[in-house]
Every structure is written in structure tokens, then in C-alpha cells.
Design a protein around this motif. Sequence first.
Motif, mmCIF file in Angstrom:
data_model
loop_
_atom_site.group_PDB
_atom_site.id
_atom_site.type_symbol
_atom_site.label_atom_id
_atom_site.label_comp_id
_atom_site.label_asym_id
_atom_site.label_seq_id
_atom_site.Cartn_x
_atom_site.Cartn_y
_atom_site.Cartn_z
ATOM 1 N N PHE A 1 -8.102 1.773 -26.994
ATOM 2 C CA PHE A 1 -6.687 1.616 -26.709
ATOM 3 C C PHE A 1 -6.338 0.256 -26.094
ATOM 4 N N ILE A 2 -7.311 -0.613 -25.771
ATOM 5 C CA ILE A 2 -7.006 -1.943 -25.267
ATOM 6 C C ILE A 2 -8.239 -2.826 -25.412
ATOM 7 N N THR A 3 -7.999 -4.120 -25.639
ATOM 8 C CA THR A 3 -9.049 -5.137 -25.671
ATOM 9 C C THR A 3 -8.725 -6.167 -24.610
ATOM 10 N N ILE A 4 -9.728 -6.466 -23.771
ATOM 11 C CA ILE A 4 -9.519 -7.388 -22.660
ATOM 12 C C ILE A 4 -10.399 -8.617 -22.858
ATOM 13 N N SER A 5 -9.978 -9.737 -22.235
ATOM 14 C CA SER A 5 -10.757 -10.958 -22.242
ATOM 15 C C SER A 5 -10.739 -11.547 -20.834
ATOM 16 N N ALA A 6 -11.562 -12.594 -20.620
ATOM 17 C CA ALA A 6 -11.707 -13.172 -19.294
ATOM 18 C C ALA A 6 -11.475 -14.668 -19.343
ATOM 19 N N ASP A 7 -11.308 -15.230 -18.165
ATOM 20 C CA ASP A 7 -11.083 -16.665 -18.019
ATOM 21 C C ASP A 7 -11.878 -17.155 -16.815
ATOM 22 N N ASP A 8 -12.439 -18.388 -16.960
ATOM 23 C CA ASP A 8 -13.252 -18.961 -15.898
ATOM 24 C C ASP A 8 -12.802 -20.393 -15.683
ATOM 25 N N LYS A 9 -12.507 -20.770 -14.436
ATOM 26 C CA LYS A 9 -12.041 -22.110 -14.126
ATOM 27 C C LYS A 9 -13.145 -23.154 -14.250
ATOM 28 N N ASP A 10 -14.386 -22.723 -14.232
ATOM 29 C CA ASP A 10 -15.482 -23.680 -14.347
ATOM 30 C C ASP A 10 -15.563 -24.261 -15.742
ATOM 31 N N ASP A 11 -16.430 -25.285 -15.863
ATOM 32 C CA ASP A 11 -16.640 -25.935 -17.146
ATOM 33 C C ASP A 11 -17.274 -24.952 -18.118
ATOM 34 N N SER A 12 -17.257 -25.311 -19.380
ATOM 35 C CA SER A 12 -17.803 -24.404 -20.401
ATOM 36 C C SER A 12 -19.277 -24.116 -20.178
ATOM 37 N N ALA A 13 -20.007 -25.045 -19.544
ATOM 38 C CA ALA A 13 -21.432 -24.794 -19.290
ATOM 39 C C ALA A 13 -21.643 -23.681 -18.281
ATOM 40 N N ASN A 14 -20.706 -23.504 -17.349
ATOM 41 C CA ASN A 14 -20.838 -22.467 -16.327
ATOM 42 C C ASN A 14 -19.867 -21.321 -16.542
ATOM 43 N N GLY A 15 -19.212 -21.309 -17.684
ATOM 44 C CA GLY A 15 -18.243 -20.252 -17.949
ATOM 45 C C GLY A 15 -18.751 -19.285 -18.992
ATOM 46 N N PRO B 1 -16.171 10.415 -16.623
ATOM 47 C CA PRO B 1 -15.863 11.272 -17.784
ATOM 48 C C PRO B 1 -14.631 10.840 -18.579
ATOM 49 N N ASN B 2 -13.902 9.854 -18.101
ATOM 50 C CA ASN B 2 -12.612 9.544 -18.735
ATOM 51 C C ASN B 2 -12.698 8.365 -19.703
ATOM 52 N N PHE B 3 -13.278 7.225 -19.306
ATOM 53 C CA PHE B 3 -13.234 6.025 -20.100
ATOM 54 C C PHE B 3 -14.613 5.387 -20.163
ATOM 55 N N THR B 4 -14.830 4.608 -21.201
ATOM 56 C CA THR B 4 -16.052 3.852 -21.351
ATOM 57 C C THR B 4 -15.706 2.439 -21.816
ATOM 58 N N LEU B 5 -16.651 1.491 -21.677
ATOM 59 C CA LEU B 5 -16.427 0.086 -21.973
ATOM 60 C C LEU B 5 -17.444 -0.393 -23.000
ATOM 61 N N ARG B 6 -16.965 -1.202 -23.980
ATOM 62 C CA ARG B 6 -17.855 -1.754 -24.993
ATOM 63 C C ARG B 6 -17.691 -3.279 -25.028
ATOM 64 N N ASP B 7 -18.807 -4.016 -24.757
ATOM 65 C CA ASP B 7 -18.807 -5.478 -24.797
ATOM 66 C C ASP B 7 -18.886 -5.933 -26.255
ATOM 67 N N ASN B 8 -17.867 -6.693 -26.682
ATOM 68 C CA ASN B 8 -17.822 -7.144 -28.074
ATOM 69 C C ASN B 8 -18.680 -8.380 -28.332
ATOM 70 N N ARG B 9 -19.277 -8.948 -27.294
ATOM 71 C CA ARG B 9 -20.143 -10.133 -27.380
ATOM 72 C C ARG B 9 -19.420 -11.356 -27.962
ATOM 73 N N ASP B 10 -18.117 -11.406 -27.839
ATOM 74 C CA ASP B 10 -17.330 -12.590 -28.213
ATOM 75 C C ASP B 10 -16.362 -12.951 -27.094
ATOM 76 N N ASN B 11 -16.818 -12.691 -25.856
ATOM 77 C CA ASN B 11 -16.024 -12.929 -24.652
ATOM 78 C C ASN B 11 -14.839 -12.000 -24.546
ATOM 79 N N THR B 12 -14.922 -10.844 -25.249
ATOM 80 C CA THR B 12 -13.916 -9.793 -25.121
ATOM 81 C C THR B 12 -14.622 -8.460 -24.992
ATOM 82 N N ALA B 13 -13.903 -7.452 -24.513
ATOM 83 C CA ALA B 13 -14.434 -6.096 -24.364
ATOM 84 C C ALA B 13 -13.356 -5.107 -24.731
ATOM 85 N N SER B 14 -13.791 -3.947 -25.229
ATOM 86 C CA SER B 14 -12.851 -2.899 -25.632
ATOM 87 C C SER B 14 -13.027 -1.701 -24.715
#
Length: 794
Positions: free
Chosen positions: A508-522, A537-550
Amino acid sequence: PKMKEDHCLHAVLLCLGVLCYSHGLTTEKLNHSRPSLHGHHEKGKEGQVLHRSKRGWVWNQFFVIEEYTGPDPVLVGRLHSDIDSGDGNIKYILSGEGAGIIFVIDDKSGNIHATKTLDREERAQYTLTAQAVDRNTNRPLEPPSEFIVKVQDINDNPPEFLHENYHANVPERSNVGTSVIQVTASDADDPTYGNSAKLVYSILEGQPYFSVEAQTGIIRTALPNMDREAKEEYHVVIQAKDMGGHMGGLSGTTKVTITLTDVNDNPPKFPQSVYQMSVSEAAVPGEEVGRVKAKDPDIGENGLVAYSIIDGDGMDMFEITTDYETQEGVVKLKKTLDYETKKSYSLKVEAANVHIDPKFISNGPFKDTVTVKIAVEDADEPPVFLKPSYVFEVQENAASGTVVGKVHAKDPDAANSAIRYSIDRHTDLERYFVINAEDGNIKTIKALDREEMAWHNISVFAVEVHKQHQEAKVPVAIKVVDVNDNAPKFAAAYEAFVCENARSNQQFITISADDKDDSANGPRFIFSLPPEIIHNPNFTLRDNRDNTASVLVRREGFSRQKQDLYLLPIVISDGGVPPLSSTNTLTIRVCGCDSSGSLLSCNAEAYILNAGLSTGALIAILACIVILLVIVVLFVTLKRQKKEPLIVFEEEDVRENIITYDDEGGGEEDTEAFDIATLQNPDGINGFIPRKDIKPEYQYLPRPGLRPAPNSVDVDDFINTRIQEADNDPTAPPYDSIQIYGYEGRGSVAGSLSSLESATTDSDLDYDYLQNWGPRFKKLADLYGSKDTFDDDS
């Protein structure tokens, strides 16, 4: 000899025979071309046709000489009919061009005379008509006959050129016989008669340089190698003479100005063999060092000269360009000079013509060379940095006093003065850095944050110790190297919605993240649930391995009445060294959805209200309430407006408005309550006097007044207090308002303004101008303007 005489005799007889034959043809033709009016046929008594002999005109003369100036009219010719018996019964009539004005005829003899001087150039011939009529009855005896009177030309017009002055050009050094220009003259005389219009051209001035062809008027060069640089302009006079140039002919002249045009027949030449120049070592590239000029007497493109450096030890340090406006060679600095390295240079400069004429290539090479010596002058130079710019790196969050880098400058002069360094504080306003004044080491003063500013661009000054005005400036770029000091966070403020009828494992939702550091540390980011709720028992998380999660639903059967809000913590880790992580909370709301999964409502109360009233009914109720409130507000506003007095002022003068009040106060005789003398003096009234012609903008509740005291002093205070209250209350009516008109002020030089006394005094003022003041002053004009009239009536 005898044979020769016979041949001559035969020739003479032959000529006489031809002349007689020609005369006979002419007479026959003339008789046939002028038939008589009476040359008709008649029949005899017995039908025999009788032929009457034809009669014709007799012509004596058809030419007249122009410009005749004799005392008597010139005889043009004579008309005579063969039916004229000389008894005077025939009358000759002349008509046509010039008849009666120029040509007159003797009606008896038929002689025609010209009464005016004729000019062939104005008119070469006249066409006339002759007729013989009966003198008594004016009956035509012969048919009308035309004849031509020709004006015979004489040489009375001199030749005239088409132009009074001619201008021509011819290249210098042209060959002999080169055509320059053709001049043409015309003669108004008859070219078919005699030699009056036969012209011959000759040259009067301009020899021996030019000549003219006698028949055509073409002017040609007569001398070779005429040099423009020696003489550029020549004046030639050409004469045209008629009568074939013989004695007695008339002539005309014209002037021809001939200009020699330039050709490239002269090479450029330097006026001197060596040029001396000097330049400071502080001069910048492109600066002018000096100028050279080769003289070329040619003009225009033939005199264009191009300059170039062909040899010398300064070919790499200097350059030369051509100034085509002044025809000078401009020597410019090409590279920076150093007096301590080399003190003088030598150049060999060549000047050559741009355009060369192959005809004159034999005159020699059209170029010249000169030597240019340039001396380098010593100058007090500012310090010079070893590099044009510096780039340093420093890690963020480094401790104060960390060395960033070092700059170095030196004095290029022989004195080699000591150098002092400083930072331009306009480029380091936050004062992150400091520099050692002696060795040029740059250090940090405070910790740097790459996320706040990744690059710092500062400028460093270097000055000589003993010469503060000699300074240099160099840019320094400092890069802040990133360290992993910022944990990743949600890329946005996420809020998820899940349906009550959601199926298990539904995303029901896809989330992504942001990091203020440089790409080497992000990135790459790793999403996970905290260990303590990994099995919730309600929700679970799946890492999409493209800097997003469902986020997915783990179970079915959510209910808004039981729980309409869930908070799901999510751990996000970055790929830095060492890695950092943060826990972010995702808000999930439970909503009602239709069978297709579309959201209907996310409120728990909305579910209860659905059993009673629909949404449309609620909107209708709210609309009715709003309408009722608007009606009430309008009603209250109208009621308030009815209570307020309405004073309407038109554009007319407010002095014409009369406002009547029922309460007039006590009057002047009411002196028991207070001292009336206080009211008669305007000095006793203090404060602001309100305007009574303005509608008040707000309601004012006056304060209750003080009770009056029995003595006069208290009465003054009482009156002043009431006056101030009335002045400050814009809603108070003008009750008890007293207007004083008897007081005119202290020390006024003006007399009384009352018209009561002035009407009875003998005033000598003239009030007739009141008649021009318009209808508003008509009453005053009638009272005062007609004074003289009243006096006269009395």
C-alpha cells in the motif's frame, strides 16, 4: 590634239542635252501637277468631244534667305495663272502658315514678299496655299494649290558643346594615344547645305600632354609616363569650328579637367633605418610599445602597407599589427617581460604593399625593411605567487588549527623583499580560516560542515614588507571532504492509508530515503524493521534494493472502530564508513474503501453518522444556517442606519444650507446660570472646534458632566468642560452652540464688516465690480452697485 578637241566638244554637247531634257521633264511635270479649274471637257453640237487646253500656275521662286536685313521686303516669288490676261479681273489669295503675317501677296500681280526676318533654326519651311478667284464675284478660277517656301540657311550659329565643363580620368603612366574622353559639339545650321554645320575640333590649351581628333573630338594622351605624384590635374581647352575649320567659320570652346588616377608604381620606403623603443617590464601583454611607418606616395589601395616581423630575437615576445587608418605598424607586447632575465630585444620589420600591379613589377620589390631595437626598463614589481591558483582539501569536522595548505609568493625584483600574507576577509566572512603572515600556511579556526558549504573560495594577499603598495592576490579553493556524519531519513513526510478490506500481503506504500552526506557515504540505503517488532502481526517491510522499500499488509480485517491509526517504526542504514542508521516512524491510517479499493472515508465518526444523515443533508443544513445569519446581519445594519441622521450635502456651497433646531438655548438674556462675559471672549474657549457638516463615523458616549457650583469660577470650569466634551463628541447635536459675531480681534486695522452701518455712510468706494461676480452676488450688487443711481433719483 585634234582628237582631244573632238572629245571635249562631244562632252559639252552631252551636258547641254541632259540639261535640256531635265528642263523639259520638269516643265511637263509642273504643268500636269497644276491643272486649271477650267480644264474640263465640252461637247459640240454634233456630239463631238472638244478638248480645252489645261492651264497651270507659273512659279517664279520658292526660296528665301534667312536673316535678311534689307530695307525692302524680300521677294519670295510670284504666282501667275495662265488664264490671267492682265486685265485685273483675277485676284490672288494666299493662305497657310505665316500668310498675312510673314508672307503677303499682291492680289493683282501675284508677287509674294516676306515682311519679317526669317530664322531657319526656328522654322525651316512654310507651307502655303494659293488660289485665283474672280475679283468681282470671288468665284474660284483655279483649284487651290499648295507650295512650300524654304528658308535658305546661312552660317549664323556657332558650334556649342553639350557641357560647359567636362571632367575625365585617365590612369597615370598610360601609353601615348590612350583615349581619355570624347567631347561633342553641335551646330544649329543646316548640315545639308554648305559647310555651315561641318565642325572641326582642335586643342587650344593642354599641349603637349594631350591631343584631340579633329573629326571625332576624342581626347587622347600625347606624352608617355605622366606621373600623378608629379602633377595630378590638367586643364585642357577644346575648340570646335564650323565651315570645316576654314577662315570665317564660327567657333565654340569647352574646358576639360583631366585627373590622373593613381596606380601602384611606387614601393613603400622607411624614412630611417633604425627605430629605438623602450618598454617597462611591468607592461601587460597587448600593450603598445611603439610605431613605425613606411611612406608610400601612392593613394588608396595602392598605398596600403602591411607590416610583419621577419627576424630578430624578440619575435616571440613582440608582435606587429597594421593601423590602416594611419598606415602605421604598431609594435605590441606579446608576452610578459622580465628585466632581470633580458634587458633588450631586436626586431627586423618589413613593410610591403598589399596590392601590386603586375605592369610595374619591374620597378623593383614593393617592400622595405627596418631594424627596431627595444630596451626593457626595470620596474618595481609586485610579489608573484608560484601558482596562478591553489586548490586544497580538508575533512569536515576537522579540529580547529588543522593545516589546510600553504601558498608561496616571492619578490621578482633584485631586492627580493620579504613577503607578508593575509586573507581577504570579504571572501571569508564567517572567518573559517587563518593564514600565517610569514610562511603562508592556512589553518582552520572552526569545524567545517560539508553539508552546509562544500567549497570555500577565499583570496590571499601577498605584500612586500617595505612596500605596502606592492601586493598580489591569488584565489584559493578549499574543498571540504565528506565524512559520514548524517544518518539517512525519510525523503518526505510519509502518511500511509490502508483499507479495512485490504488483502494479506497487499502493498500500500513505497518509501525512499535521503542522506545529506556525499554519495560515497550515502546510498545504498538498507530498510528494515526494528528487531522488537520484526514479527508484528499487522505490517511487514520489503527492501527493494534500489534505495526504496515497500510496506505490505500482513493480515486481513482492519477495523476503524477498533483502531484507526498505526505507527510503524522503520530503520534506515546508509553505506558509509562507519555506517549510520536512523529510525523513522511511518503513520498508517485505516480507511473505508469500496470494492475497487478507492478511499471513501478515514474518520471513525463518519462511519456512525452514515446511519443518520447523509453528506448532502448536512451541506443543506449548513447552507440554511448561513442564509439566516446573513439576513439577521442585514436587518441589524438597516435598523442602525435608520436611527442615524442623514445629512446630504450636494456640490453647492455649504453656506446656503440652513439647519433648523427646535432647542435654541437660553439666549443672551439668560445670565443667571453663568457669567455671560466668558462666552463673549473667544480667548476663553480652548481646544478643537468640531465641524458640524460632517456625518460622524462612530458613536460616542459622552461622560456625565459635573454639577455646577454656585460661584462664577466654577461656572467657567463647567462651561469649559462642557465645551471640550461637545468638541470631542462627533455625534452631539449643536445644542446651546453660541456663535459670536461682535468680536473682531485685538488690534485689527480693518473696519466693521457689517453692512448695517455702511449702508448709511457716505462712502466713496466703487462697488460696480460686484456686477461681474455672478448671480450669488447679485443682491450685493443691487444694494451697493446702484448707489449713484439712487443719488441721482433723489
